[in-house]
Scaffold this motif. Sequence first.
Motif, PDB file in Angstrom:
ATOM      1  N   ARG A   1     -32.318  -1.178 -16.322  1.00 28.40           N
ATOM      2  CA  ARG A   1     -32.157  -2.636 -16.301  1.00 28.40           C
ATOM      3  C   ARG A   1     -30.713  -2.921 -16.701  1.00 28.40           C
ATOM      4  O   ARG A   1     -30.183  -2.279 -17.605  1.00 28.40           O
ATOM      5  CB  ARG A   1     -33.105  -3.300 -17.309  1.00 28.40           C
ATOM      6  N   ARG A   2     -30.092  -3.855 -16.042  1.00 28.43           N
ATOM      7  CA  ARG A   2     -28.683  -4.170 -16.340  1.00 28.43           C
ATOM      8  C   ARG A   2     -28.486  -5.685 -16.416  1.00 28.43           C
ATOM      9  O   ARG A   2     -29.154  -6.430 -15.688  1.00 28.43           O
ATOM     10  CB  ARG A   2     -27.779  -3.677 -15.208  1.00 28.43           C
TER      11      ARG A   2
ATOM     12  N   THR B   1     -31.064 -10.749 -15.599  1.00 33.97           N
ATOM     13  CA  THR B   1     -31.316  -9.321 -15.807  1.00 33.97           C
ATOM     14  C   THR B   1     -31.747  -8.718 -14.478  1.00 33.97           C
ATOM     15  O   THR B   1     -32.669  -9.222 -13.821  1.00 33.97           O
ATOM     16  CB  THR B   1     -32.409  -9.111 -16.873  1.00 33.97           C
ATOM     17  N   GLU B   2     -31.051  -7.653 -14.088  1.00 36.39           N
ATOM     18  CA  GLU B   2     -31.375  -6.961 -12.839  1.00 36.39           C
ATOM     19  C   GLU B   2     -32.249  -5.765 -13.192  1.00 36.39           C
ATOM     20  O   GLU B   2     -31.822  -4.873 -13.925  1.00 36.39           O
ATOM     21  CB  GLU B   2     -30.075  -6.513 -12.157  1.00 36.39           C
ATOM     22  N   THR B   3     -33.448  -5.720 -12.654  1.00 35.79           N
ATOM     23  CA  THR B   3     -34.352  -4.614 -12.973  1.00 35.79           C
ATOM     24  C   THR B   3     -34.083  -3.385 -12.113  1.00 35.79           C
ATOM     25  O   THR B   3     -34.522  -2.286 -12.444  1.00 35.79           O
ATOM     26  CB  THR B   3     -35.820  -5.013 -12.716  1.00 35.79           C
ATOM     27  N   ASN B   4     -33.417  -3.589 -10.990  1.00 32.63           N
ATOM     28  CA  ASN B   4     -33.152  -2.519 -10.027  1.00 32.63           C
ATOM     29  C   ASN B   4     -34.411  -1.941  -9.381  1.00 32.63           C
ATOM     30  O   ASN B   4     -34.376  -0.864  -8.793  1.00 32.63           O
ATOM     31  CB  ASN B   4     -32.316  -1.399 -10.658  1.00 32.63           C
TER      32      ASN B   4
ATOM     33  N   VAL C   1     -35.161 -12.463 -15.615  1.00 33.88           N
ATOM     34  CA  VAL C   1     -35.300 -11.740 -14.344  1.00 33.88           C
ATOM     35  C   VAL C   1     -35.660 -12.774 -13.274  1.00 33.88           C
ATOM     36  O   VAL C   1     -36.570 -13.583 -13.473  1.00 33.88           O
ATOM     37  CB  VAL C   1     -36.416 -10.673 -14.444  1.00 33.88           C
TER      38      VAL C   1
END
Length: 514
Positions: free
Chosen positions: A92-93, A101-104, A315
């Motif tokens: 997560r970034r 928040t990017e969970t990818n 997110v």
Amino acid sequence: MTLNGTLHLHPAHRVGPVRRRTFGSFVEHMARCVYTGIYEPDHPSADEHGLRTDVLELTRALGVSSVRYPGGNFVSGYRWEDGVGPVGRRPRRPDLAWHSTETNAFGLDEFMIWARKAGVEPMYAVNLGTRGVQEALDVLEYANAPVGTALADQRAANGHPDPHGIRMWCLGNEMDGPWQIGHRPAAEYGQLAAETARAMRRAHPDLELVACGSSHSSMPTFPAWEQAVLEAGYEAFDMVSAHVYYREEEGDQASYLASADDMDAYIVDVAATCDHVRALGGHDKRIMISFDEWNVTTNGHGDPGTEPSGEDWPVAPRFAESTYTAQDAVVVGSLLISLLRHTDRVASASQAQLVNVLGPIRTSPDGPAWRQTIFHPFALTSRHAAGQVLRTQVDSPTYENPRFGRSKVLDSVVTWDEEAGQLVVFAVSRSRTEPLALSVPLAGFGPLEVTEAVMLHEDDPYTVNTAEDPDRVVPRPLEGVHLAADDAGTDGPATLTATLPPISWAMIRLHTAS
Ligand code: AHR
């Protein structure tokens, strides 16, 4: 009073071919475009990859040809490798572009699966904000190399032995914008983009590479930015990008309806700048335009949500969700007319974005997906524009507006598919009060008959589609379309006539009479 407008055209007078890539779109990791937009594993319609099949179906119905991914501003802080491999191991970034928040959970391989199912060509943007040549080469190897080298083998191990074969690549995003992560001066960006392009071509000579142009034509650095970037590496690039978003400013509906005048001028200026650098450098090839972000945004209709800030790093937050009006659909129709009119210079275009974020498609998480008003002119133009774009002289009354001074009431483009015997007239009336009588003398086409005539128009131009009433604004029959009776069905020239109501977009299809 009825206004009168005439289109003059001939099958031999052509601008260039209708390009499928004109009907591209854009999916960015921003707000709810990816998560709960195209991808929502818990949604009732989700397939085994977590892709919303209701959105896939609408994407196909929209007639999208190519899709730019993964950003946008997002890409300038993105590490592509975070988004490949086992989902449980992806980091997560913080997404610094959109304060999220990017969970990818969704990355390059999932996008390629989605693109295949949607039937669209992928267009991939590399990060030239925080990264550079090596990252671009790495993601290119991962995406396009045959197995046998480390990153291609990694792709195969992730379940994709065949190269993804991505041909169109964007060299960063909006690098002229001070808001962009890694923003830098034009000459510096131009050199980085050129070196990246040259290195990428060593691996795959047939890539089509897009350098960042300006973020919009009112940037203070436009068009000096384009000139400096192209001077840094003219031969390395195939296209330069252009971006624009229009909206109705408070109390200025008249200018908003003429937004395509700005798009026309923007395209002409970018093309002129490209040709100036071409002449200066004694180059042969012509740089084309990738209009890879264009759209309208709404002002005050529905709640678009709020961009997160402060301590809040959610997110997939809900923001930038324009609820489009019937009038917005008319303006989108006219922007497509402008893109087609410049098919000799616009080689590719992407409406921004596909779902939720300014999208023609809107979804509810866990709920339905529906067509916004702007879906319709896009879908109809994509489906029916074919063959050659004709050089069309538009004779029209003009009207005054604050932004452009005077603009034509009638805007139009016509396509002619000789093989299929199909002529399609796309026309917009920007009149706010009077009907517009359209007349199109059809000398040179042989006998034709009208096969379809539809329009987008609502008496209240601010009518919208909603989850509860998704088909409130749809194309309706355009009544009263005629071919001059004494000539229709013979070899003699006929004249097509129709009446467009105020603030309307229309499509009239004719076919060679049997
Ligand atoms: O489409 C939304 C944003 O608008 C993109 O991320 C950016 O490139 C542009 O400014």
